[in-house]
Design a protein around this motif. Structure first.
Motif, PDB file in Angstrom:
ATOM      1  N   LEU A 163      -8.347  -2.865  -0.718  1.00 19.11           N
ATOM      2  CA  LEU A 163      -8.755  -1.867   0.523  1.00 19.11           C
ATOM      3  C   LEU A 163      -9.832  -2.596   1.180  1.00 19.11           C
ATOM      4  CD1 LEU A 163      -8.131   1.693  -0.455  1.00 19.11           C
ATOM      5  CD2 LEU A 163      -6.666   0.345   1.327  1.00 19.11           C
ATOM      6  N   PHE A 212       0.845  -1.151   0.079  1.00 22.58           N
ATOM      7  CA  PHE A 212       0.113  -0.104  -0.167  1.00 22.58           C
ATOM      8  C   PHE A 212       0.928   1.279   0.035  1.00 22.58           C
ATOM      9  CE2 PHE A 212      -2.824  -3.504   1.500  1.00 22.58           C
ATOM     10  CZ  PHE A 212      -4.048  -3.132   0.615  1.00 22.58           C
ATOM     11  N   TYR A 256      -1.384   3.641  -4.325  1.00 22.02           N
ATOM     12  CA  TYR A 256      -2.100   4.199  -3.224  1.00 22.02           C
ATOM     13  C   TYR A 256      -1.472   5.434  -2.636  1.00 22.02           C
ATOM     14  CZ  TYR A 256      -4.477  -0.274  -3.132  1.00 22.02           C
ATOM     15  OH  TYR A 256      -5.328  -1.199  -3.648  1.00 22.02           O
ATOM     16  N   GLN A 257      -0.456   5.929  -2.874  1.00 24.90           N
ATOM     17  CA  GLN A 257      -0.100   7.081  -2.490  1.00 24.90           C
ATOM     18  C   GLN A 257       0.065   8.392  -3.556  1.00 24.90           C
ATOM     19  OE1 GLN A 257       1.567   7.221   0.618  1.00 24.90           O
ATOM     20  NE2 GLN A 257       0.744   5.090   0.706  1.00 24.90           N
ATOM     21  N   TYR A 298      -7.484   0.088  -7.093  1.00 24.64           N
ATOM     22  CA  TYR A 298      -7.526   0.612  -5.740  1.00 24.64           C
ATOM     23  C   TYR A 298      -8.450   0.289  -4.735  1.00 24.64           C
ATOM     24  CZ  TYR A 298      -7.223   4.869  -2.579  1.00 24.64           C
ATOM     25  OH  TYR A 298      -7.353   5.462  -1.585  1.00 24.64           O
ATOM     26  N   ILE A 319      -2.469   5.699   3.769  1.00 22.71           N
ATOM     27  CA  ILE A 319      -3.036   5.628   2.333  1.00 22.71           C
ATOM     28  C   ILE A 319      -3.482   6.939   1.848  1.00 22.71           C
ATOM     29  CG2 ILE A 319      -4.627   4.528   0.774  1.00 22.71           C
ATOM     30  CD1 ILE A 319      -4.174   2.050   2.602  1.00 22.71           C
TER      31      ILE A 319
END
Length: 418
Positions: free
Chosen positions: A239, A213, A218-219, A235, A409
């Motif tokens: 999660l 992540f 995710y960044q 994405y 995240i």
């Protein structure tokens, strides 16, 4: 160390696999075109020596006189029906054989059999008939089953494969007994093969979660272009697995109507009521409260944007495979893990289920409550199973106990999701 093509080890013994070239006299007798035999050797040096000679003999046609049909793991199952005279074909179709049972089984059931299930059972029937051609159901008894179990353990690559093949045959015999009533009793009922899991699933470590992540997806919100990733699905689906323990197949098949508000709580309604949806077991039918971290990251906003576009699937760009909706996404997820350096078989997506349960347990929630979240079959006393009821507020409290310290995240941008 000397190398010999096709040499492999199973347990303490060495085996040789020879791919038979087109036109080889033995090729038609092996469905997959491979000759496989034990070399009877326990050391690598001896196996290379014996195997080199045996390989030359096989390719040179010198072992033909030694081949016996009853020892062929992949002998032809039956003649081509297109070459069978009509009267003979009718007589064959009237015979009560394992293949006849398979033909009835694959088209029965309240719901259509999956392609994977049909293919697995067909492999089991092919393998059995390769060893015992022409067997009728009346020939099945405990002695035959015990012999075949021993043969499977000797000739299958792993005990699990042997167990799966035996289980498929037993299921067909059960169907022949209980549904078709072609047998007075299931003759192989007590047979079994014990197979331990050699690569057990485990929880993700926090370092592994930070690595996965911590990727640009995710960044920085960089969506992958891979055709199996499904754009925004790449994405959100991991999660959702991370904060619910839901199965990958359950998440891939989600519709916009499956995101609801019940008793004032946003939930995922996991069901098989939509077109193409399926649930592994009765316990899998459940409503799972949506974790507050998912709400913070914008999941409900994403759902609203998909609803406003008039699309039914929650993942409009996600390619689904009939009978196994998670297949294509699972391939991308594996590639994604490998690209980030997570190249071992574990942890995989299913390991998210093994990650959330310890967190709920450590927060004091019972195993039964964990089962309500993850959709496992309830265990315990009859009273617990039949009369135990949980409110959504209780389930929500367990879900909110899923917390990952040190995992940061970035909120996803939901502009014009595809």
């Amino acid at each position: 160390m000397a190398h010999l093509t096709g040499l492999f080890k199973r347990g303490a013994s060495f085996y040789l696999r020879v791919v038979l070239p087109d036109g080889h006299p033995l090729r038609g007798q092996y469905r997959n075109g491979c000759w496989v035999k034990s070399l009877g050797c326990r050391t690598h040096r001896e196996a290379v020596r014996v195997g080199t000679i045996k390989r030359a003999e096989v390719l040179g046609g010198l072992v033909l006189s030694q081949e016996q049909p009853q020892n062929r793991a992949n002998a032809p199952v039956s003649p081509d029906p297109s070459n069978t005279p009509p009267a003979q074909a009718q007589a064959q179709s009237d015979r009560r054989t394992l293949r006849a049972v398979f033909g009835r089984w694959k088209t029965s059931g309240a719901t259509p059999r999956s392609e994977d299930s049909i293919a697995a059972y067909r492999r089991a029937v092919d393998q059995f008939e390769g060893q015992h051609p022409g067997k009728e159901l009346s020939d099945f008894n405990g002695d035959l089953g015990d012999q075949y179990r021993a043969w499977l353990l000797e000739n299958c690559n792993t005990p699990k494969t042997a167990r799966d093949r035996l289980t498929a045959i037993k299921s067909l015999l059960k169907y022949a007994t209980e549904t078709l009533e072609w047998l007075p009793k299931q003759p192989w009922r007590g047979l079994d093969i014990k197979a331990t899991t050699t690569n057990k699933r485990r929880p993700w470590s926090i370092a592994e979660l930070q690595l996965f992540f911590g990727s640009p997806l995710y960044q920085q919100g960089v969506l992958p272009n891979h055709p199996y990733a499904g754009q925004h699905a790449a994405y959100w689906i991991p999660l959702l697995g991370l904060y619910s323990g839901a199965r990958l197949g359950e998440l891939c098949q989600l519709q916009t109507q499956d995101v609801q508000t019940l008793e004032g709580i946003p939930v995922l309604v996991l069901t098989d009521e939509g077109e193409g949806q399926s649930i592994k077991s009765e316990a899998g039918h459940r409503s799972v409260p949506i974790h507050s971290e998912l709400i913070r990251l914008g999941f409900l906003d994403y759902v609203d944007s998909i609803r406003s576009s008039g699309k039914g699937s929650l993942w409009p760009s996600l390619k689904l495979r009939d009978g196994k909706p998670s297949d294509y996404f699972g391939r991308w997820f594996k590639d994604q893990r490998h690209s980030l350096g997570l190249v071992e078989a574990r942890p995989d997506f299913h390991c998210f289920r093994h990650t959330v349960r310890p967190l709920m347990r450590q927060a004091g929630f019972s195993e039964e409550t964990q089962d309500k979240v993850t959709g496992h079959k309830a265990h315990g006393s009859v009273g617990t199973i039949v009369y135990g009821h949980w409110t959504l507020q209780e389930i929500q409290a367990a879900v909110e106990a899923i917390v990952y310290a040190g995992l940061n995240i970035t909120r996803q941008k939901n502009d014009n999701p595809k």
